[in-house]
Write a protein that holds these residues in place. Structure first.
Motif, PDB file in Angstrom:
ATOM      1  N   PHE A 372       3.603  -2.015  -1.870  1.00 26.59           N
ATOM      2  CA  PHE A 372       4.111  -3.014  -2.658  1.00 26.59           C
ATOM      3  C   PHE A 372       2.863  -3.683  -3.533  1.00 26.59           C
ATOM      4  O   PHE A 372       2.073  -3.984  -3.084  1.00 26.59           O
ATOM      5  N   GLU A 373       3.274  -4.207  -4.734  1.00 34.33           N
ATOM      6  CA  GLU A 373       2.244  -4.673  -5.617  1.00 34.33           C
ATOM      7  C   GLU A 373       2.526  -6.430  -5.287  1.00 34.33           C
ATOM      8  O   GLU A 373       3.597  -6.803  -5.525  1.00 34.33           O
ATOM      9  N   VAL A 374       1.395  -6.950  -4.906  1.00 38.16           N
ATOM     10  CA  VAL A 374       1.460  -8.247  -4.478  1.00 38.16           C
ATOM     11  C   VAL A 374       0.499  -9.200  -5.070  1.00 38.16           C
ATOM     12  O   VAL A 374      -0.671  -8.259  -5.753  1.00 38.16           O
ATOM     13  N   LEU A 375       0.505 -10.304  -5.347  1.00 40.21           N
ATOM     14  CA  LEU A 375      -0.456 -11.096  -6.305  1.00 40.21           C
ATOM     15  C   LEU A 375      -1.785 -11.431  -5.212  1.00 40.21           C
ATOM     16  O   LEU A 375      -2.778 -11.403  -5.893  1.00 40.21           O
ATOM     17  N   ASP A 376      -1.655 -11.350  -4.245  1.00 34.87           N
ATOM     18  CA  ASP A 376      -2.682 -11.564  -3.314  1.00 34.87           C
ATOM     19  C   ASP A 376      -2.691 -10.776  -1.962  1.00 34.87           C
ATOM     20  O   ASP A 376      -1.946 -11.277  -1.208  1.00 34.87           O
ATOM     21  N   SER A 377      -3.335  -9.750  -1.943  1.00 33.02           N
ATOM     22  CA  SER A 377      -3.156  -8.652  -0.928  1.00 33.02           C
ATOM     23  C   SER A 377      -3.707  -9.400   0.530  1.00 33.02           C
ATOM     24  O   SER A 377      -3.460  -9.001   1.519  1.00 33.02           O
ATOM     25  N   GLU A 378      -4.799 -10.034   0.358  1.00 27.76           N
ATOM     26  CA  GLU A 378      -5.638 -10.645   1.468  1.00 27.76           C
ATOM     27  C   GLU A 378      -4.612 -11.485   2.058  1.00 27.76           C
ATOM     28  O   GLU A 378      -4.429 -11.594   3.158  1.00 27.76           O
ATOM     29  N   ALA A 379      -4.074 -12.388   1.317  1.00 27.47           N
ATOM     30  CA  ALA A 379      -2.887 -13.463   2.004  1.00 27.47           C
ATOM     31  C   ALA A 379      -1.834 -12.555   2.690  1.00 27.47           C
ATOM     32  O   ALA A 379      -1.256 -13.216   3.608  1.00 27.47           O
ATOM     33  N   ALA A 380      -1.307 -11.719   2.023  1.00 29.04           N
ATOM     34  CA  ALA A 380       0.015 -10.938   2.383  1.00 29.04           C
ATOM     35  C   ALA A 380      -0.652 -10.227   3.762  1.00 29.04           C
ATOM     36  O   ALA A 380       0.187 -10.594   4.807  1.00 29.04           O
ATOM     37  N   MET A 381      -1.858 -10.000   4.092  1.00 32.39           N
ATOM     38  CA  MET A 381      -2.143  -9.185   5.381  1.00 32.39           C
ATOM     39  C   MET A 381      -2.313 -10.198   6.252  1.00 32.39           C
ATOM     40  O   MET A 381      -1.992  -9.909   7.173  1.00 32.39           O
ATOM     41  N   ASP A 382      -2.988 -11.416   5.819  1.00 36.10           N
ATOM     42  CA  ASP A 382      -3.121 -12.476   6.815  1.00 36.10           C
ATOM     43  C   ASP A 382      -1.951 -12.707   7.176  1.00 36.10           C
ATOM     44  O   ASP A 382      -1.544 -13.194   8.565  1.00 36.10           O
ATOM     45  N   ARG A 383      -0.865 -13.066   6.527  1.00 36.98           N
ATOM     46  CA  ARG A 383       0.443 -13.622   6.953  1.00 36.98           C
ATOM     47  C   ARG A 383       1.039 -12.596   7.801  1.00 36.98           C
ATOM     48  O   ARG A 383       1.549 -12.883   8.911  1.00 36.98           O
ATOM     49  N   ALA A 384       0.972 -11.512   7.254  1.00 35.65           N
ATOM     50  CA  ALA A 384       1.380 -10.413   8.407  1.00 35.65           C
ATOM     51  C   ALA A 384       1.037 -10.303   9.716  1.00 35.65           C
ATOM     52  O   ALA A 384       1.664 -10.280  10.807  1.00 35.65           O
ATOM     53  N   ALA A 385      -0.375 -10.490   9.803  1.00 39.27           N
ATOM     54  CA  ALA A 385      -1.065 -10.442  11.267  1.00 39.27           C
ATOM     55  C   ALA A 385      -0.660 -11.654  11.986  1.00 39.27           C
ATOM     56  O   ALA A 385      -0.393 -11.620  13.225  1.00 39.27           O
ATOM     57  N   LEU A 386      -0.240 -12.866  11.568  1.00 40.19           N
ATOM     58  CA  LEU A 386       0.179 -14.139  12.135  1.00 40.19           C
ATOM     59  C   LEU A 386       1.561 -13.934  12.455  1.00 40.19           C
ATOM     60  O   LEU A 386       1.890 -14.446  13.329  1.00 40.19           O
ATOM     61  N   LEU A 387       2.164 -13.105  11.769  1.00 37.92           N
ATOM     62  CA  LEU A 387       3.766 -12.688  12.244  1.00 37.92           C
ATOM     63  C   LEU A 387       3.742 -11.820  13.051  1.00 37.92           C
ATOM     64  O   LEU A 387       4.729 -11.010  13.405  1.00 37.92           O
ATOM     65  N   HIS A 388       2.588 -11.092  13.664  1.00 37.67           N
ATOM     66  CA  HIS A 388       2.383 -10.242  14.722  1.00 37.67           C
ATOM     67  C   HIS A 388       3.115  -8.728  14.145  1.00 37.67           C
ATOM     68  O   HIS A 388       3.388  -8.062  15.130  1.00 37.67           O
ATOM     69  N   ALA A 389       2.812  -8.278  13.172  1.00 39.06           N
ATOM     70  CA  ALA A 389       2.807  -7.389  12.547  1.00 39.06           C
ATOM     71  C   ALA A 389       1.641  -6.440  12.913  1.00 39.06           C
ATOM     72  O   ALA A 389       0.628  -6.730  13.208  1.00 39.06           O
ATOM     73  N   ILE A 390       1.759  -5.006  13.455  1.00 41.22           N
ATOM     74  CA  ILE A 390       0.835  -4.275  13.642  1.00 41.22           C
ATOM     75  C   ILE A 390       0.100  -3.511  12.550  1.00 41.22           C
ATOM     76  O   ILE A 390       0.950  -2.763  11.918  1.00 41.22           O
ATOM     77  N   GLU A 391      -1.131  -3.746  12.380  1.00 40.49           N
ATOM     78  CA  GLU A 391      -2.035  -2.847  11.443  1.00 40.49           C
ATOM     79  C   GLU A 391      -1.745  -1.426  11.498  1.00 40.49           C
ATOM     80  O   GLU A 391      -2.230  -0.956  12.491  1.00 40.49           O
ATOM     81  N   VAL A 392      -1.569  -0.923  10.284  1.00 45.72           N
ATOM     82  CA  VAL A 392      -1.824   0.477  10.191  1.00 45.72           C
ATOM     83  C   VAL A 392      -3.161   0.995  10.269  1.00 45.72           C
ATOM     84  O   VAL A 392      -4.089   0.662   9.281  1.00 45.72           O
ATOM     85  N   PRO A 393      -3.759   1.982  11.040  1.00 37.80           N
ATOM     86  CA  PRO A 393      -5.073   2.411  11.094  1.00 37.80           C
ATOM     87  C   PRO A 393      -5.274   3.430   9.932  1.00 37.80           C
ATOM     88  O   PRO A 393      -4.288   4.142   9.940  1.00 37.80           O
ATOM     89  N   ARG A 394      -6.476   3.215   9.055  1.00 34.73           N
ATOM     90  CA  ARG A 394      -6.644   4.331   7.951  1.00 34.73           C
ATOM     91  C   ARG A 394      -8.092   4.496   7.862  1.00 34.73           C
ATOM     92  O   ARG A 394      -8.907   3.390   7.887  1.00 34.73           O
ATOM     93  N   ASP A 395      -8.164   5.667   7.638  1.00 31.39           N
ATOM     94  CA  ASP A 395      -9.883   6.054   7.651  1.00 31.39           C
ATOM     95  C   ASP A 395     -10.017   6.037   5.906  1.00 31.39           C
ATOM     96  O   ASP A 395      -9.015   6.560   4.992  1.00 31.39           O
ATOM     97  N   GLU A 396     -11.095   5.543   5.562  1.00 32.88           N
ATOM     98  CA  GLU A 396     -11.536   5.543   4.284  1.00 32.88           C
ATOM     99  C   GLU A 396     -12.945   5.882   3.993  1.00 32.88           C
ATOM    100  O   GLU A 396     -13.964   5.632   4.558  1.00 32.88           O
ATOM    101  N   ALA A 397     -13.237   6.715   2.927  1.00 31.55           N
ATOM    102  CA  ALA A 397     -14.643   7.048   2.627  1.00 31.55           C
ATOM    103  C   ALA A 397     -15.576   5.579   1.959  1.00 31.55           C
ATOM    104  O   ALA A 397     -14.610   4.700   1.377  1.00 31.55           O
TER     105      ALA A 397
END
Length: 632
Positions: A372-397
Motif C-alpha cells: 500500500f502507498e502511504v504518506l508515512d510508512s514509518e508511522a504506519a508500521m509503528d501504529r501496526a506494531a502498537l496494534l499487535h500486528a506481527i511483522e513479516v520477516p524479510r531478507d534484504e541486501a
C-alpha cells in the motif's frame, strides 16, 4: 487506560485464558464464574497464576437473580452472596457484577429493590467488596441503565455502584444523555461489546452475536467518550459472547480483542480536555488515561500485488495474455519476477524447494501480499506494531530498499510503501521499467475465513484507516457469499472481503505461504484499462482461457438494459460482462482460476463506483462448474 477482558470471550480452560490474556498484553481479566467452577485448580492457585502472569483479577461475574424477591428468598440470596464474597477473597477480587433479576423477581417495587441493594451493601462492606449493579437488556423489572442508576443512587451506599455495558444499553437504543448524570466514582465497572445490526430477540443477539469494538455497527467511540466524561477511571473491559470466538484460537482472539480496545482508545484520545470533565457536583479527579496511536492517513493507492506460485509457466502465460510485460528477475532473489501493465504491478514469486525457507510444504498459486502507498510508512508500521500486528520477516541486501510489513488476519502480507509520485524505487531492483500502458490495479478481492471475518474488518480499519461499506450477500451454487468492501474515501484503494460458504483452513501468520495449495474460495486482482475490448482482443489473440459466460446471461442483459444489438454482440464475442447505473457503466471479463487466483480486467465509464455485483453470481456459477469438471 486499563484494559481487561472477560474469560467468557475466549476458548480453552481458565488457565489457558489467563495466559492468553497476559500474553496479548491485557492488564486484567473478569473471571466468569463457570470458568472457575469447572477448573481443577483452587481459587488460591488461580490467584497465584495471575500474580505470576502479572495480570489483575478485576471482576467476578455474574451474580444473578438477587433483588425484587420476597423476604424468605432474599435471605437465601444474601447467604449465596456471602458465600461468593468469601470465594472472591480467596481470589483477591474486590468487585462483583450483579445482574438485574431475570428469572426470580416477583416484586416490581423500586423501594424494595433499593432497600435490598442497601442490605447487600452492608454485607459487602464486611468483606470489603464492591457491587457493580447492571441492568440486563432482558431484565424482568430493571432493563435500562438509567433505571439501574436511579436505584443505585437511591440506595446511597458506598459499596453499591453501577456497571455500564454497551451491549445492554445500545441494543435497546436507550438515550445516552443520562450517562452524564452518573459520577465516575459510582461507575464501578465498564464493559464493552459491539454487535452487527440484526433483527432478532435481544437475548439470542447477546448470547451469540456480540463482537469486539470496531467489528460491528455501533458507535462505541461516542459511548466511551460519554463514559470518560464522567470521570470514570476504572478498567475498560470486553465482555463478548460469540460462538466463533469460543471455538477459535485463544491467543489470536485475545490479540484481536486488545487491538480493538487500543484502536477505540486512540479514536477518542485526542478529544478535548473539556469533554473529559466530570458532571457538575462530581468530586472525582481521576480520568481514563487515554493513549493515542501514531496517526495515519488513508493509503493513496495499491503499489503492487504479490502472487506466489508453483506453476510459474501457467501463471506468467496468463499475465502475458492480459497484456502484462515481463520486466525482469530480482537481482538478489532469482525466483522473484516483476510484471507490469502500466501502474499495475504484479510481483511473482516462484515457489521451489530451494526458495522455500519454511519447514512446511508450499504449493499452489495464491495471493501472498499487497503493498500500500502511504504518506508515512514509518508511522504506519509503528501504529501496526502498537496494534499487535506481527511483522513479516524479510531478507534484504545492503543496497536494496528497506520494506516493512505485517501479516493480515488471513495470513497475507501487508507492506507499507512511502508514497512516491514517480516510479517506486524498489522497481530498480528488477531492472529497467519501460511499460507505458495506462492501467492500474482497481481493486483486490480477498477471501476471508468466516470465523475471522470481523477481525479482518477491524484490522484494515484500525491499521490502514479504511472504511467498511455496507455488506451484501451474493448467491452462489454453494450458498450465500457475504461481501463487504473496505475502501479509502477517494476510492484509490478498494478491497472487497468475501466470506465463502465453503470451509477454510485456519488463518494465521504465514498461512498462505505455508498452507494448503488452494483456497476454498478464489481471490482476484482487478486491473483497470482504457479499452476493455482492446484488452479482450489482445487476450483472445494470445489464447487466453476466459471464464465462460452463458448465452442466457446476454439474453437477460438485453432485457434489462435494451442494449444496441451490435454492442451486445460485441460484448458476447469478447466474453465481456456489463453493468450500468445512474452514474456510469462497468465492463469487465474474467480469466480462469489458477490455484486460488484469477484476474479481472475492467473498464469504468463515467462515475460508476461499484464492482458489477449483478454479474457476481454468473462468475461464481461458472467457477463452480469449472471446479466440478476438474475434480471429476
Amino acid at each position: 487506560m486499563r484494559t481487561s477482558i472477560a474469560t467468557v470471550c475466549l476458548s480453552g480452560t481458565l488457565e489457558e485464558k489467563l495466559r492468553a490474556a497476559a500474553r496479548a498484553g491485557f492488564d486484567g481479566v473478569e473471571i466468569f464464574e463457570q470458568d472457575l467452577v469447572v477448573s481443577p485448580d483452587s481459587p488460591e492457585a488461580i490467584a497465584q497464576l495471575a500474580r505470576e502472569l502479572d495480570i489483575g483479577l478485576d471482576l467476578y461475574q455474574p451474580f444473578r437473580d438477587f433483588e425484587g424477591v420476597d423476604e424468605d428468598q432474599f435471605e437465601k440470596n444474601l447467604k449465596r452472596a456471602e458465600s461468593k464474597f468469601g470465594l472472591m477473597a480467596r481470589l483477591g477480587i474486590d468487585t462483583m457484577l450483579l445482574c438485574s433479576n431475570v428469572g426470580t423477581a416477583t416484586i416490581s417495587d423500586d423501594g424494595i429493590v433499593v432497600e435490598q441493594l442497601r442490605r447487600l451493601g452492608d454485607l459487602a462492606e464486611r468483606y470489603e467488596v464492591n457491587i457493580a449493579y447492571e441492568a440486563l437488556a432482558w431484565g424482568r423489572f430493571v432493563s435500562e441503565y438509567d433505571h439501574a442508576w436511579d436505584l443505585v443512587k437511591a440506595a446511597d451506599h458506598v459499596r453499591i455502584g453501577t456497571c455500564l455495558d454497551s451491549f445492554h444499553i445500545l441494543s435497546r437504543d436507550t438515550d445516552l444523555d443520562r450517562i452524564a448524570e452518573i459520577p465516575g466514582d459510582k461507575i464501578f465497572f465498564l464493559q464493552l461489546a459491539d454487535a452487527p445490526a440484526l433483527t432478532m430477540d435481544v437475548l439470542s443477539w447477546s448470547r451469540h452475536h456480540r463482537v469486539f469494538p470496531g467489528e460491528g455497527s455501533w458507535d462505541l467511540s461516542d459511548f466511551l467518550t460519554r463514559v470518560a466524561a464522567t470521570g470514570y477511571a476504572g478498567p475498560v473491559s470486553l465482555e463478548v459472547f460469540n460462538d466463533s470466538f469460543r471455538q477459535g484460537d485463544t491467543n489470536r482472539t485475545a490479540v484481536d480483542g486488545l487491538r480493538s480496545l487500543r484502536w477505540l482508545e486512540a479514536s477518542i484520545a485526542d478529544r478535548s480536555a473539556s469533554e473529559a470533565r466530570g458532571p457538575e457536583g462530581s468530586d472525582s479527579t481521576a480520568r481514563l488515561d487515554l493513549q493515542p496511536l501514531p496517526e495515519v492517513e488513508e493509503p493513496r493507492g495499491i503499489n503492487y500485488v504479490e502472487l506466489s506460485t508453483d506453476d510459474l509457466g501457467v501463471l506468467t502465460r496468463q499475465m502475458h495474455q492480459l497484456g502484462f510485460q515481463f520486466i525482469g528477475f530480482h537481482r538478489s532473489k532469482p525466483h522473484v519476477q516483476l510484471w507490469l501493465r502500466g501502474k499495475a504491478r504484479i510481483i511473482v514469486t516462484e515457489v521451489t524447494d530451494a526458495a522455500n525457507t519454511t519447514s512446511a510444504p508450499v504449493s499452489g498459486t495464491f495471493l501472498r501480499g499487497i503493498g500500500f502507498e502511504v504518506l508515512d510508512s514509518e508511522a504506519a508500521m509503528d501504529r501496526a506494531a502498537l496494534l499487535h500486528a506481527i511483522e513479516v520477516p524479510r531478507d534484504e541486501a545492503h543496497d536494496e530498499e528497506v520494506l516493512r510489513g505485517v501479516f493480515a488476519p488471513d495470513g497475507s502480507e501487508v507492506f507499507f510503501h512511502q508514497l512516491d509520485r514517480s516510479r517506486p524505487a524498489w522497481i530498480r531492483e528488477f531492472g529497467h521499467d519501460h511499460d507505458e500502458q495506462v492501467s492500474h490495479i482497481d481493486h483486490v478481492n480477498l477471501a476471508q475465513p468466516s470465523n475471522h471475518y470481523d477481525e479482518a474488518v477491524l484490522f484494515y480499519t484500525s491499521l490502514l484507516a479504511l472504511h467498511a461499506q455496507s455488506s451484501q450477500d451474493v448467491p452462489s451454487p454453494s450458498g450465500l457469499v457475504r461481501s463487504q468492501v473496505m475502501s479509502s474515501s477517494d476510492g484509490s484503494v478498494r478491497m472487497p472481503l468475501n466470506v465463502s460458504p465453503q470451509p477454510h483452513a485456519e488463518a494465521g501468520a504465514g498461512r498462505r505461504s505455508i498452507g494448503s495449495a488452494v483456497e476454498a474460495y478464489p481471490e482476484h486482482v482487478a486491473v483497470a484499462c482504457e479499452d476493455i475490448f482492446d484488452a479482450a482482443a489482445t487476450a483472445l489473440s494470445r489464447g487466453l482461457d476466459f471464464l465462460p459466460v452463458p448465452q442466457n446471461y446476454y439474453e437477460d442483459l438485453d432485457s434489462r438494459f435494451d442494449l444496441d444489438p451490435e454492442f451486445l454482440q460485441r460484448l458476447q464475442e469478447h466474453h465481456v460482462l456489463y453493468d450500468r447505473d445512474a452514474r456510469g457503466e462497468f465492463l469487465h471479463f474474467y480469466t480462469s482460476t489458477i490455484g486460488s487466483v484469477f484476474f479481472e480486467m475492467i473498464e469504468r465509464r463515467g462515475d460508476y463506483l461499484g464492482f458489477g455485483a449483478p454479474d457476481a453470481p454468473v462468475r461464481l456459477a461458472a467457477q463452480h462448474r469449472r471446479n466440478a469438471q476438474w475434480s471429476s
